[in-house]
Write a protein that holds these residues in place. Structure first.
Motif, PDB file in Angstrom:
ATOM      1  N   GLY A 118      39.547  28.831  15.996  1.00 62.63           N
ATOM      2  CA  GLY A 118      38.009  29.208  16.256  1.00 62.63           C
ATOM      3  C   GLY A 118      37.031  28.127  15.492  1.00 62.63           C
ATOM      4  N   LEU A 119      37.437  27.807  14.219  1.00 62.46           N
ATOM      5  CA  LEU A 119      36.602  26.707  13.589  1.00 62.46           C
ATOM      6  C   LEU A 119      36.843  25.253  14.108  1.00 62.46           C
ATOM      7  CD1 LEU A 119      37.301  28.030   9.818  1.00 62.46           C
ATOM      8  CD2 LEU A 119      34.956  28.177  11.026  1.00 62.46           C
ATOM      9  N   GLY A 120      37.782  25.190  14.689  1.00 66.20           N
ATOM     10  CA  GLY A 120      38.048  24.046  15.543  1.00 66.20           C
ATOM     11  C   GLY A 120      37.269  23.967  16.529  1.00 66.20           C
ATOM     12  N   VAL A 121      36.776  24.915  17.117  1.00 71.01           N
ATOM     13  CA  VAL A 121      35.810  24.956  18.181  1.00 71.01           C
ATOM     14  C   VAL A 121      34.273  24.845  17.603  1.00 71.01           C
ATOM     15  CG1 VAL A 121      34.681  26.487  20.041  1.00 71.01           C
ATOM     16  CG2 VAL A 121      37.113  26.382  20.108  1.00 71.01           C
ATOM     17  N   THR A 122      34.076  25.703  16.856  1.00 76.33           N
ATOM     18  CA  THR A 122      32.644  25.834  16.131  1.00 76.33           C
ATOM     19  C   THR A 122      32.044  24.760  15.326  1.00 76.33           C
ATOM     20  OG1 THR A 122      33.405  27.095  14.211  1.00 76.33           O
ATOM     21  CG2 THR A 122      32.820  28.617  16.211  1.00 76.33           C
ATOM     22  N   VAL A 123      32.958  24.475  14.477  1.00 70.19           N
ATOM     23  CA  VAL A 123      32.995  23.324  13.583  1.00 70.19           C
ATOM     24  C   VAL A 123      32.933  21.868  14.038  1.00 70.19           C
ATOM     25  CG1 VAL A 123      33.437  22.042  11.390  1.00 70.19           C
ATOM     26  CG2 VAL A 123      33.186  24.496  11.428  1.00 70.19           C
ATOM     27  N   GLY A 124      34.216  21.788  14.743  1.00 67.60           N
ATOM     28  CA  GLY A 124      34.643  20.526  15.604  1.00 67.60           C
ATOM     29  C   GLY A 124      33.939  20.061  17.064  1.00 67.60           C
ATOM     30  N   TYR A 125      34.393  21.016  18.025  1.00 68.14           N
ATOM     31  CA  TYR A 125      33.868  20.785  19.367  1.00 68.14           C
ATOM     32  C   TYR A 125      32.385  20.860  19.263  1.00 68.14           C
ATOM     33  CZ  TYR A 125      38.465  21.197  21.718  1.00 68.14           C
ATOM     34  OH  TYR A 125      39.774  21.042  22.345  1.00 68.14           O
ATOM     35  N   HIS A 126      31.974  21.971  18.621  1.00 69.90           N
ATOM     36  CA  HIS A 126      30.435  22.264  18.914  1.00 69.90           C
ATOM     37  C   HIS A 126      29.634  21.676  17.938  1.00 69.90           C
ATOM     38  CE1 HIS A 126      27.092  25.319  19.286  1.00 69.90           C
ATOM     39  NE2 HIS A 126      26.931  24.498  19.944  1.00 69.90           N
ATOM     40  N   ARG A 127      29.747  21.697  16.597  1.00 66.88           N
ATOM     41  CA  ARG A 127      28.672  21.212  15.780  1.00 66.88           C
ATOM     42  C   ARG A 127      28.867  19.864  15.565  1.00 66.88           C
ATOM     43  NH1 ARG A 127      26.918  26.375  11.910  1.00 66.88           N
ATOM     44  NH2 ARG A 127      27.620  28.029  13.390  1.00 66.88           N
ATOM     45  N   HIS A 128      30.130  19.229  15.481  1.00 64.74           N
ATOM     46  CA  HIS A 128      30.400  17.856  14.935  1.00 64.74           C
ATOM     47  C   HIS A 128      30.321  16.893  16.350  1.00 64.74           C
ATOM     48  CE1 HIS A 128      31.827  14.055  13.259  1.00 64.74           C
ATOM     49  NE2 HIS A 128      32.967  14.287  13.991  1.00 64.74           N
ATOM     50  N   PHE A 129      31.345  17.282  17.393  1.00 61.52           N
ATOM     51  CA  PHE A 129      31.364  16.434  18.400  1.00 61.52           C
ATOM     52  C   PHE A 129      30.117  16.436  19.439  1.00 61.52           C
ATOM     53  CE2 PHE A 129      36.009  16.822  17.166  1.00 61.52           C
ATOM     54  CZ  PHE A 129      36.276  15.428  16.844  1.00 61.52           C
ATOM     55  N   THR A 130      29.893  17.777  19.889  1.00 64.04           N
ATOM     56  CA  THR A 130      28.664  17.883  20.674  1.00 64.04           C
ATOM     57  C   THR A 130      27.238  17.465  19.907  1.00 64.04           C
ATOM     58  OG1 THR A 130      29.752  19.635  21.774  1.00 64.04           O
ATOM     59  CG2 THR A 130      27.522  19.371  22.165  1.00 64.04           C
ATOM     60  N   HIS A 131      27.051  17.839  18.997  1.00 61.41           N
ATOM     61  CA  HIS A 131      25.779  17.970  18.442  1.00 61.41           C
ATOM     62  C   HIS A 131      25.445  16.773  17.274  1.00 61.41           C
ATOM     63  CE1 HIS A 131      24.139  20.608  21.112  1.00 61.41           C
ATOM     64  NE2 HIS A 131      25.277  21.588  20.593  1.00 61.41           N
ATOM     65  N   GLY A 132      26.573  16.408  16.680  1.00 61.40           N
ATOM     66  CA  GLY A 132      26.451  15.419  15.598  1.00 61.40           C
ATOM     67  C   GLY A 132      25.666  15.939  14.255  1.00 61.40           C
ATOM     68  N   SER A 133      26.136  17.326  14.056  1.00 58.73           N
ATOM     69  CA  SER A 133      25.526  17.894  12.849  1.00 58.73           C
ATOM     70  C   SER A 133      25.881  17.455  11.609  1.00 58.73           C
ATOM     71  CB  SER A 133      25.672  19.474  12.947  1.00 58.73           C
ATOM     72  OG  SER A 133      25.444  19.941  13.931  1.00 58.73           O
ATOM     73  N   PHE A 134      26.924  16.534  11.520  1.00 59.26           N
ATOM     74  CA  PHE A 134      27.403  16.070  10.604  1.00 59.26           C
ATOM     75  C   PHE A 134      28.361  14.789  10.929  1.00 59.26           C
ATOM     76  CE2 PHE A 134      30.419  18.936  11.230  1.00 59.26           C
ATOM     77  CZ  PHE A 134      31.590  18.698  11.209  1.00 59.26           C
ATOM     78  N   LYS A 135      28.628  13.749   9.894  1.00 53.62           N
ATOM     79  CA  LYS A 135      29.636  12.755  10.366  1.00 53.62           C
ATOM     80  C   LYS A 135      30.789  13.237   9.473  1.00 53.62           C
ATOM     81  CE  LYS A 135      25.923   9.164  10.975  1.00 53.62           C
ATOM     82  NZ  LYS A 135      25.398   8.066  10.507  1.00 53.62           N
ATOM     83  N   ALA A 136      31.967  12.718  10.029  1.00 55.43           N
ATOM     84  CA  ALA A 136      33.313  13.020   9.401  1.00 55.43           C
ATOM     85  C   ALA A 136      34.095  11.858   9.438  1.00 55.43           C
ATOM     86  CB  ALA A 136      33.879  14.237  10.112  1.00 55.43           C
ATOM     87  N   LYS A 137      35.003  11.734   8.432  1.00 56.66           N
ATOM     88  CA  LYS A 137      36.184  10.663   8.371  1.00 56.66           C
ATOM     89  C   LYS A 137      37.128  10.917   9.501  1.00 56.66           C
ATOM     90  CE  LYS A 137      35.627   9.902   3.327  1.00 56.66           C
ATOM     91  NZ  LYS A 137      36.393   9.697   2.211  1.00 56.66           N
ATOM     92  N   ARG A 138      37.718   9.903   9.754  1.00 56.87           N
ATOM     93  CA  ARG A 138      38.684   9.995  10.908  1.00 56.87           C
ATOM     94  C   ARG A 138      39.706  11.099  10.806  1.00 56.87           C
ATOM     95  NH1 ARG A 138      43.446   5.854  12.556  1.00 56.87           N
ATOM     96  NH2 ARG A 138      43.762   6.396  14.924  1.00 56.87           N
ATOM     97  N   PRO A 139      40.178  11.087   9.743  1.00 58.60           N
ATOM     98  CA  PRO A 139      41.179  12.285   9.617  1.00 58.60           C
ATOM     99  C   PRO A 139      40.629  13.642   9.934  1.00 58.60           C
ATOM    100  CG  PRO A 139      41.721  10.631   7.843  1.00 58.60           C
ATOM    101  CD  PRO A 139      40.386  10.460   8.465  1.00 58.60           C
TER     102      PRO A 139
END
Length: 317
Positions: free
Chosen positions: A73-94
């Motif tokens: 679930g967090l993979g979807v909300t934090v990852g798919y949604h907020r990070h990858f879709t909207h760029g709400s934050f930048k993240a290290k490659r790992p």
């Protein structure tokens, strides 16, 4: 709770050239398989109560189900949604790789396809070309009922596919995301088989493997799917409007915990790149807290936290 007023034009299906949409590569077999993936877990949820009442639920099953629900679930909300879709934050490659893999365990879509659909949704939210608006067929109760079914899961069987090259060229250019997206069938297999393996190892029994699969795979997948789809359907049809948005997005408080804060949907559509959706007092948002933790650990940076001036400008008094 209030019903969203009929203020914008209904969504129609007038044929026109749509370079943003391409033929869906899924054939009949793939669509039947998708129907199985929707129906079988749902039947498991129906069977869950009598199964648990008798002899089919143990502490290991609960642990596996909640951990798998949280990770995927967090993979979807934090990852798919907020990070990858909207760029709400930048993240290290790992972390980016881990989030994309965790999102794939939800068995919703590959990261590239999921992001393409959601970016298209925001571009045309509750208008023509929105892939899953509940207002697609009109504003009266019959049309809205039909629209809610479409927005919840009917759109998954659409014969048209949102073009990834149009909506997420950034992810198409990312070799990690391309590889993870191609490996999506493998993530589906892992998501279904890992709970069974964990159940068997924790109990050292075949029965533990079976119940681990039932609760950690079937029940968990169905619950997560329907919570996610409720953001598309319920959160665009009813709830509270607290911020100005150009569509019918609403906040639905009772979905906040199972959706990890995604159901504070009105603010999200008013300020899509904001890393926190539950910005008002008492609005729980575990996805935002997870991003905060990543930031504190140094794994994420440039987090777009709520801006008080921008929120005040959009707040409905």
């Amino acid at each position: 709770m209030t019903i969203a007023p009929a203020g914008t034009p209904s969504v129609t299906d007038r044929p026109q050239a749509r370079p943003e949409i391409e033929p869906d590569p899924k054939g009949t077999f793939e669509k039947v398989l998708m129907g199985v993936f929707i129906a079988v877990p749902l039947l498991a949820v129906v069977a869950a109560v009598p199964f648990a009442w008798g002899w089919g639920l143990g502490w290991s099953d609960l642990a596996i189900m909640f951990v798998m629900y949280g990770v995927s679930g967090l993979g979807v909300t934090v990852g798919y949604h907020r990070h990858f879709t909207h760029g709400s934050f930048k993240a290290k490659r790992p972390l980016r790789i881990a989030l994309a893999i965790a999102g794939g365990l939800s068995i919703e879509m590959s990261v590239i396809d999921w992001v393409a659909v959601h970016r298209r949704h925001h571009k045309y939210s509750d208008q023509e070309n929105d892939p899953h608006s509940p207002w697609r067929f009109g504003n009266d109760w019959r049309a809205l009922t039909k629209g809610l079914i479409w927005a919840h899961m009917g759109w998954l069987f659409d014969s048209r596919r949102t073009s990834p090259s149009k909506f997420c060229p950034d992810l198409m250019a990312d070799k990690d995301m391309r590889r993870i997206s191609r490996f999506f069938p493998g993530l589906v297999a892992i998501s279904l088989l890992l709970p069974a393996a964990l159940g068997g190892l924790l109990t050292m029994s075949w029965w533990g493997a079976l119940t681990g699969f039932f609760w950690g795979a079937l029940v968990r997948v169905s619950l997560l799917h329907h919570v996610t789809w409720s953001i598309n359907s319920i959160c665009h049809a009813m709830g509270e409007e607290e911020f100005e948005a150009r569509d019918k997005s609403r906040n639905v408080w009772w979905l906040a915990i199972p959706s990890f804060g995604e159901s504070w949907h009105n603010l999200h559509h008013a300020d899509p790149t904001c890393a926190r959706h539950g910005v008002l007092p008492g609005q729980l948002d575990s996805s935002a807290r997870t991003i905060w933790l990543f930031e504190k650990l140094g794994w994420a940076w440039d987090v777009r936290w709520p801006n008080p001036e921008r929120l005040a400008a959009k707040r409905i008094s």
